[in-house]
Structure formats: C-alpha cells, structure tokens
Scaffold this motif. Structure first.
Motif, PDB file in Angstrom:
ATOM      1  N   ILE A 252       0.927  -1.225   0.089  1.00  0.00           N
ATOM      2  CA  ILE A 252       0.101  -0.112   0.167  1.00  0.00           C
ATOM      3  C   ILE A 252       0.963   1.312   0.036  1.00  0.00           C
ATOM      4  O   ILE A 252       0.581   2.316  -0.604  1.00  0.00           O
ATOM      5  CB  ILE A 252      -1.036  -0.089   1.079  1.00  0.00           C
ATOM      6  N   ARG A 253       1.931   1.169   0.902  1.00  0.00           N
ATOM      7  CA  ARG A 253       2.914   2.319   0.781  1.00  0.00           C
ATOM      8  C   ARG A 253       4.035   2.371  -0.360  1.00  0.00           C
ATOM      9  O   ARG A 253       5.010   3.054  -0.356  1.00  0.00           O
ATOM     10  CB  ARG A 253       3.585   2.238   1.895  1.00  0.00           C
ATOM     11  N   ARG A 254       3.487   1.382  -1.332  1.00  0.00           N
ATOM     12  CA  ARG A 254       4.593   1.146  -2.574  1.00  0.00           C
ATOM     13  C   ARG A 254       6.010   0.757  -2.063  1.00  0.00           C
ATOM     14  O   ARG A 254       6.864   1.420  -2.832  1.00  0.00           O
ATOM     15  CB  ARG A 254       4.571   2.482  -3.403  1.00  0.00           C
TER      16      ARG A 254
ATOM     17  N   ILE B  52      -1.316 -10.331   0.259  1.00  0.00           N
ATOM     18  CA  ILE B  52      -2.105  -9.809  -0.815  1.00  0.00           C
ATOM     19  C   ILE B  52      -1.640  -8.382  -1.115  1.00  0.00           C
ATOM     20  O   ILE B  52      -1.576  -7.686  -0.173  1.00  0.00           O
ATOM     21  CB  ILE B  52      -3.664  -9.841  -0.478  1.00  0.00           C
ATOM     22  N   HIS B  53      -1.664  -8.209  -2.606  1.00  0.00           N
ATOM     23  CA  HIS B  53      -1.071  -6.959  -2.843  1.00  0.00           C
ATOM     24  C   HIS B  53      -2.264  -6.088  -3.430  1.00  0.00           C
ATOM     25  O   HIS B  53      -3.125  -6.414  -4.284  1.00  0.00           O
ATOM     26  CB  HIS B  53      -0.062  -6.975  -4.175  1.00  0.00           C
ATOM     27  N   PHE B  54      -2.708  -5.055  -2.734  1.00  0.00           N
ATOM     28  CA  PHE B  54      -3.870  -4.379  -3.131  1.00  0.00           C
ATOM     29  C   PHE B  54      -3.692  -2.890  -2.727  1.00  0.00           C
ATOM     30  O   PHE B  54      -3.018  -2.733  -1.750  1.00  0.00           O
ATOM     31  CB  PHE B  54      -5.275  -4.894  -2.423  1.00  0.00           C
ATOM     32  N   ASN B  55      -4.461  -2.160  -3.284  1.00  0.00           N
ATOM     33  CA  ASN B  55      -4.144  -0.379  -3.028  1.00  0.00           C
ATOM     34  C   ASN B  55      -4.895  -0.215  -1.815  1.00  0.00           C
ATOM     35  O   ASN B  55      -5.003   1.343  -1.339  1.00  0.00           O
ATOM     36  CB  ASN B  55      -4.298   0.451  -4.334  1.00  0.00           C
ATOM     37  N   LEU B  56      -5.815  -0.630  -1.229  1.00  0.00           N
ATOM     38  CA  LEU B  56      -6.623  -0.212   0.082  1.00  0.00           C
ATOM     39  C   LEU B  56      -6.549  -1.079   1.065  1.00  0.00           C
ATOM     40  O   LEU B  56      -5.907  -2.350   0.963  1.00  0.00           O
ATOM     41  CB  LEU B  56      -8.069  -0.283  -0.459  1.00  0.00           C
ATOM     42  N   PRO B  57      -6.669  -0.670   2.192  1.00  0.00           N
ATOM     43  CA  PRO B  57      -6.630  -1.511   3.417  1.00  0.00           C
ATOM     44  C   PRO B  57      -7.607  -2.696   3.684  1.00  0.00           C
ATOM     45  O   PRO B  57      -7.609  -3.325   4.593  1.00  0.00           O
ATOM     46  CB  PRO B  57      -6.447  -0.639   4.610  1.00  0.00           C
ATOM     47  N   TYR B  58      -8.381  -2.655   2.720  1.00  0.00           N
ATOM     48  CA  TYR B  58      -9.829  -3.516   2.796  1.00  0.00           C
ATOM     49  C   TYR B  58      -9.895  -4.231   1.171  1.00  0.00           C
ATOM     50  O   TYR B  58      -9.852  -3.355   0.501  1.00  0.00           O
ATOM     51  CB  TYR B  58     -10.782  -3.008   3.251  1.00  0.00           C
ATOM     52  N   LYS B  59     -10.504  -5.162   1.195  1.00  0.00           N
ATOM     53  CA  LYS B  59     -10.766  -5.668  -0.237  1.00  0.00           C
ATOM     54  C   LYS B  59     -11.959  -6.673  -0.108  1.00  0.00           C
ATOM     55  O   LYS B  59     -11.727  -7.699   0.637  1.00  0.00           O
ATOM     56  CB  LYS B  59      -9.548  -6.741  -0.614  1.00  0.00           C
ATOM     57  N   TRP B  60     -12.902  -6.642  -0.836  1.00  0.00           N
ATOM     58  CA  TRP B  60     -14.266  -7.365  -0.644  1.00  0.00           C
ATOM     59  C   TRP B  60     -14.140  -8.256  -2.038  1.00  0.00           C
ATOM     60  O   TRP B  60     -13.972  -7.681  -3.056  1.00  0.00           O
ATOM     61  CB  TRP B  60     -15.390  -6.538  -0.646  1.00  0.00           C
TER      62      TRP B  60
ATOM     63  N   ILE C 258       1.188   2.788   9.467  1.00  0.00           N
ATOM     64  CA  ILE C 258      -0.069   3.422   8.983  1.00  0.00           C
ATOM     65  C   ILE C 258      -0.925   2.468   8.151  1.00  0.00           C
ATOM     66  O   ILE C 258      -0.303   1.375   7.837  1.00  0.00           O
ATOM     67  CB  ILE C 258       0.201   4.814   7.756  1.00  0.00           C
ATOM     68  N   LEU C 259      -2.193   2.720   8.190  1.00  0.00           N
ATOM     69  CA  LEU C 259      -3.209   1.802   7.295  1.00  0.00           C
ATOM     70  C   LEU C 259      -3.385   0.381   7.882  1.00  0.00           C
ATOM     71  O   LEU C 259      -3.727  -0.412   7.291  1.00  0.00           O
ATOM     72  CB  LEU C 259      -2.904   1.728   5.940  1.00  0.00           C
ATOM     73  N   THR C 260      -3.084   0.228   8.976  1.00  0.00           N
ATOM     74  CA  THR C 260      -3.491  -0.771   9.760  1.00  0.00           C
ATOM     75  C   THR C 260      -5.011  -0.894   9.962  1.00  0.00           C
ATOM     76  O   THR C 260      -5.631   0.160   9.998  1.00  0.00           O
ATOM     77  CB  THR C 260      -2.789  -1.360  11.011  1.00  0.00           C
ATOM     78  N   THR C 261      -5.727  -2.023  10.268  1.00  0.00           N
ATOM     79  CA  THR C 261      -7.156  -1.923  10.511  1.00  0.00           C
ATOM     80  C   THR C 261      -7.277  -1.738  12.050  1.00  0.00           C
ATOM     81  O   THR C 261      -7.116  -2.549  12.853  1.00  0.00           O
ATOM     82  CB  THR C 261      -7.728  -3.219   9.899  1.00  0.00           C
ATOM     83  N   GLU C 262      -8.096  -0.251  12.318  1.00  0.00           N
ATOM     84  CA  GLU C 262      -8.631  -0.270  13.564  1.00  0.00           C
ATOM     85  C   GLU C 262      -9.966  -0.823  13.750  1.00  0.00           C
ATOM     86  O   GLU C 262     -10.943  -0.296  13.305  1.00  0.00           O
ATOM     87  CB  GLU C 262      -8.527   1.014  13.789  1.00  0.00           C
ATOM     88  N   TRP C 263     -10.106  -1.942  14.723  1.00  0.00           N
ATOM     89  CA  TRP C 263     -11.332  -2.470  15.001  1.00  0.00           C
ATOM     90  C   TRP C 263     -12.110  -1.692  16.276  1.00  0.00           C
ATOM     91  O   TRP C 263     -11.416  -1.783  16.917  1.00  0.00           O
ATOM     92  CB  TRP C 263     -11.392  -3.982  15.082  1.00  0.00           C
ATOM     93  N   LEU C 264     -13.271  -1.583  16.000  1.00  0.00           N
ATOM     94  CA  LEU C 264     -14.218  -0.989  16.953  1.00  0.00           C
ATOM     95  C   LEU C 264     -15.210  -1.878  17.450  1.00  0.00           C
ATOM     96  O   LEU C 264     -15.688  -2.584  16.817  1.00  0.00           O
ATOM     97  CB  LEU C 264     -14.678   0.420  16.407  1.00  0.00           C
ATOM     98  N   TRP C 265     -15.483  -1.894  18.891  1.00  0.00           N
ATOM     99  CA  TRP C 265     -16.266  -2.604  19.443  1.00  0.00           C
ATOM    100  C   TRP C 265     -17.751  -2.019  20.072  1.00  0.00           C
ATOM    101  O   TRP C 265     -17.776  -0.860  20.679  1.00  0.00           O
ATOM    102  CB  TRP C 265     -15.699  -3.632  20.622  1.00  0.00           C
TER     103      TRP C 265
ATOM    104  N   LYS D 266      -3.989  10.316   1.068  1.00  0.00           N
ATOM    105  CA  LYS D 266      -3.356  11.442   1.904  1.00  0.00           C
ATOM    106  C   LYS D 266      -2.344  10.816   2.884  1.00  0.00           C
ATOM    107  O   LYS D 266      -1.284  11.400   3.025  1.00  0.00           O
ATOM    108  CB  LYS D 266      -4.424  12.021   2.549  1.00  0.00           C
ATOM    109  N   GLN D 267      -2.749   9.782   3.577  1.00  0.00           N
ATOM    110  CA  GLN D 267      -1.859   8.868   4.450  1.00  0.00           C
ATOM    111  C   GLN D 267      -0.375   8.535   3.894  1.00  0.00           C
ATOM    112  O   GLN D 267       0.565   8.683   4.358  1.00  0.00           O
ATOM    113  CB  GLN D 267      -2.482   7.716   5.285  1.00  0.00           C
TER     114      GLN D 267
END
Length: 446
Positions: A267-269, A280-288, A351-358, A442-443
């Motif tokens: 993600i940070r190239r 997985i190589h993808f340009n976003l921190p999530y992939k559906w 940066i761009l780790t996944t912050e999980w909220l409960w 931006k990040q």
C-alpha cells in the motif's frame, strides 16, 4: 469463519437431522459430498466455529475421526418472560414452548394459540438470522434448542442413580419430576450395557411425566440421545487431534492467514518481495471479494460496501445485489473481506493498519462503542482497544465489563454481552473504522 457460512449451515442441518450429533468421520464424509473444501478447511471449521463442540468418545484410541463426536451448539434461547406477556424487546425467541415440544393442543385445533408458532416472525427472524439459523427447518431448530436451552427439559434425577431398588435413592419414586435414566449411559461410560439395572430408555413412568409436560412422543423417544448431547455441551471432553491432523487446527483464529492479509508495504509502494510476497497486494487496506464459480472475484463499489460495513447499524450493503454482513453472502455466493493486520498488533507509527471498534446494542436500537458514554453518560470499564487486544490474544475468551454499578460478561464466541444477575443479553458487533480512498491517498502522501 464467515466465508464458510454455507458449509456451517449445511453441517448444522446434518447434525440436527441425526439427533444433534455425529461421529466426526461421518460428518466429514457428508460435508465432502456437498462442498469442495480442503481437509484443512474442514478441520478449521469444526474446531473453531462456536456452532460445534468436538468431544472425545473414549480414551486410549488413535483412530482419527471415529474416536470423537461433533455436537451442534447455539447460544439462542426461548424468552422466559414471553409467556408472562411482559417482554417488550429482548434477544431471545418468542415462541410457544409446546410448539417446540411438538405437542401444542391449540396448534392442532380450531382455537388459535395465543403464543407464536412462527419462527419467521418479525421478532424471531432477525434473531435467527443474526445466529445464521434462519434457514434451518422447524424440526432441526427445535432439536437444537432442546439440547442447548436448559429451561426446556427436566434434569436427570441424581438420586435415582444412587442406592438400590427400582427407584434408586429417589424418595419421590413415581411422582418424581426429573428423568429416571442411567447417568453413566448418558455420560457414555456405562460398563453394564443391556444388563444395567438402571434405565437406558425412557420408561412408562418417565413417558407419562414428560407427556404431562407437553413433550411429543417423537421427542421423548429421542431424549436419551438429547441428554447425551446436553452432557457433552455442559461438561465437554475436548478432543486433541493426533499430530498428523493439519497444523491449521492449532493456529489461533486471531492469527490471520498471511495469504489472506493485505500487505502494508505494498500500500505504501515499498514491498521488496514484489510478486513473491505471500500477502495480498492491493491498493486499499480492505478488499471485498465474492466467490463465483471456481474463484474469488473483486466486488464492485468496494468503498460503498466498506462504508456500510463500518456502520454497526447496518446488516447489509446498499444496492440491488447487496452483501449480507451477518451471513457474508451475496444471494447464493459466499463473500469475504480481506484486510490489513489489526492495529493493536503493530506499533503506532504503522499506517493503514485496521482499527477495529467494538459496539454493544443500546436501549433505543442504537449502537454504543465500548469506552464511550451512552445516553445517560455512563461508560464501560473497557475500550475498543482493550477488547481488540483481548480478542487477538484469545478469540474464545470471555471478558468482564463493568458499567456503573453493573457487571457484565462479553463472550467473543457468541458476540453477546450478558448480565449474569438478570440473565439478559445484548448483541455485540466488531466493525472496522472507515477509511475512504481519499484518506488512504493522503496518508500515503504524508
């Protein structure tokens, strides 16, 4: 686990159709006839999914698959206050108990029962859907409830299993309201077999007592098997596979398979492994992705799906072909969400780790994040980060939560917050913090 929703539903249905439990090898063969999954995936499902409990049948054997049993489990219960007609909104099923017993006299006559016989009602269907039980038949669901809800069946009489004589040490004898059956038979360790002086079936005394409680003859006939399953669920003997069983079984659920984890460096190239990277190589921190035919394919409008998923109030994505977040299905196709590693496992400068909220469900159909004030300005003793750290350490744990003067227990397996004093439950959801494509860019630029 959500990627295997169809497998879990089918395996549950098979178990319920076979009196609630099966030898592992038999279930293994049934599932393989219907689904193209690897052995590693099957082991992972039965060991990690809270729908199943795997118990050892007997000691001193290494005959894999035949020395253990899989029992179907659920945290869903019948509402005890529903028949008292003073339950407004709860997380339990509103059903006629005698309908579950298969013997409601009002359901068979002209006079309609004043309690619900509809498992798909406006109250019941969302609860069944939340637990992914909404596709079970009535008979399968009722058997699952009978062996899991302790309020539905009488206990086995412990006094009957002591002393001598036809009633053991039970002073109530024929008037006993508990079931007279051999406890060792229920536990699977009766050494006397058909020569045992204790009953291994429901006798005439027991049948009359159970019929008076409203149970149908078919359920009474199957009760010895149901009591065996209840014993397995309440006092399980965990099954430890021999070394030849795939290592995936012993890997904690919190340790995401690296092949299904999005590469932070890409993600940070800056991924130095390029095509050889195991992530997985993808340009976003999530992939559906949706499984169609024989492979996983990217879903369109990925940002819109992610935005909806991050909202704990939402149970499906927008659009005509929506993704069901509770079953992780799009129509008949499985869906999965890949993401970067949880933020609690990396230092803050990543940066761009996944912050999980409960979140827990509030009193007014709202969702309140743990650690944040509710409508009465009360906060919980734990925050989202506290829960995420506990979850990644042990996804099967139960965490103590205090709010005001009340104490609760949050079960990661069931995703419910329980009040032990009043035996009430609230739904819990774990959702990521939304990150837009613009914010990702931006990040990276910073």
């Amino acid at each position: 686990m959500s990627s295997y929703a169809r497998v879990i539903h089918y395996a549950t249905s098979v178990l319920c159709s076979n009196k609630g439990a099966m030898v592992l090898l038999q279930l293994h063969r049934k599932v393989f006839q219907r689904f193209d999954i690897t052995e590693e995936e099957f082991w992972y499902i039965v060991k990690k999914c809270p729908r199943f409990v795997v118990v050892r049948n007997r000691e001193g054997t290494d005959d894999w698959g035949s020395d253990c049993t899989v029992v179907a489990k659920t945290s869903l219960r019948l509402c005890k206050n529903y028949t008292k007609q003073h339950c407004a909104d709860c997380q339990e099923l509103h059903l006629c108990k005698y309908f579950v017993y298969g013997n409601c006299r009002f359901g068979k006559g002209r006079k309609q029962c004043k309690f619900s016989h509809d498992i798909g009602s406006e109250h019941n269907h969302p609860l069944l859907r939340e637990c992914t039980l909404h596709e079970l038949t009535e008979d399968d669901l009722f058997l699952l409830l009978l062996q899991n809800d302790p309020s539905l069946l009488p206990e086995v009489c412990s006094h009957y299993n002591k002393g001598t004589g036809p009633y053991g040490a039970c002073t109530f004898q024929e008037n006993c309201t508990k079931v007279h059956i051999c406890m060792h038979y229920i536990q699977g360790d009766c050494m006397f077999g058909h020569k045992c002086k204790r009953q291994h079936i429901i006798d005439q005394h027991g049948r009359r007592m159970l019929e008076d409680r409203g149970l149908s003859g078919e359920i009474i006939h199957d009760l010895p098997f149901i009591y065996q399953n209840i014993h397995h669920l309440t006092t399980p003997t965990p099954y430890s596979p021999r070394e030849s069983v795939p290592d995936l079984l012993s890997k904690p659920v919190s340790q995401t398979d690296e092949r299904e984890e999005i590469c932070l460096h890409f993600i940070r190239r800056s991924c130095r492994f390029q095509d050889k990277c195991i992530r997985i190589h993808f340009n976003l921190p999530y992939k559906w992705e949706v499984f169609e035919g024989d492979s996983w394919r990217d879903l369109r409008h990925m940002e819109d799906i992610e935005r909806a998923f991050c909202d704990p109030r939402k149970s499906e994505s927008p659009g005509t072909r929506s993704v069901d977040f509770l079953t992780m299905m799009r129509e008949t196709n499985p869906v999965r969400r890949l993401s970067t590693v949880s933020s609690v496992t990396k230092p803050p400068h990543y940066i761009l780790t996944t912050e999980w909220l409960w979140y827990y469900k509030g009193d007014h159909e709202n969702w309140v994040e743990y650690g944040q004030p509710d409508d009465k300005q009360r906060t919980t003793s734990v925050t989202s980060r506290d829960l995420e750290e506990a979850y990644t350490a042990n996804p099967s744990a139960e965490v103590k939560v205090v709010k005001g003067h009340r104490q609760y227990y949050l079960s990661f397996q069931d995703m419910y917050q329980r009040n032990p004093k009043h035996n009430t439950k609230r739904k819990v959801r774990r959702r990521p913090r939304f990150v837009s494509i613009t914010e990702v860019e931006k990040q990276i630029a910073r």
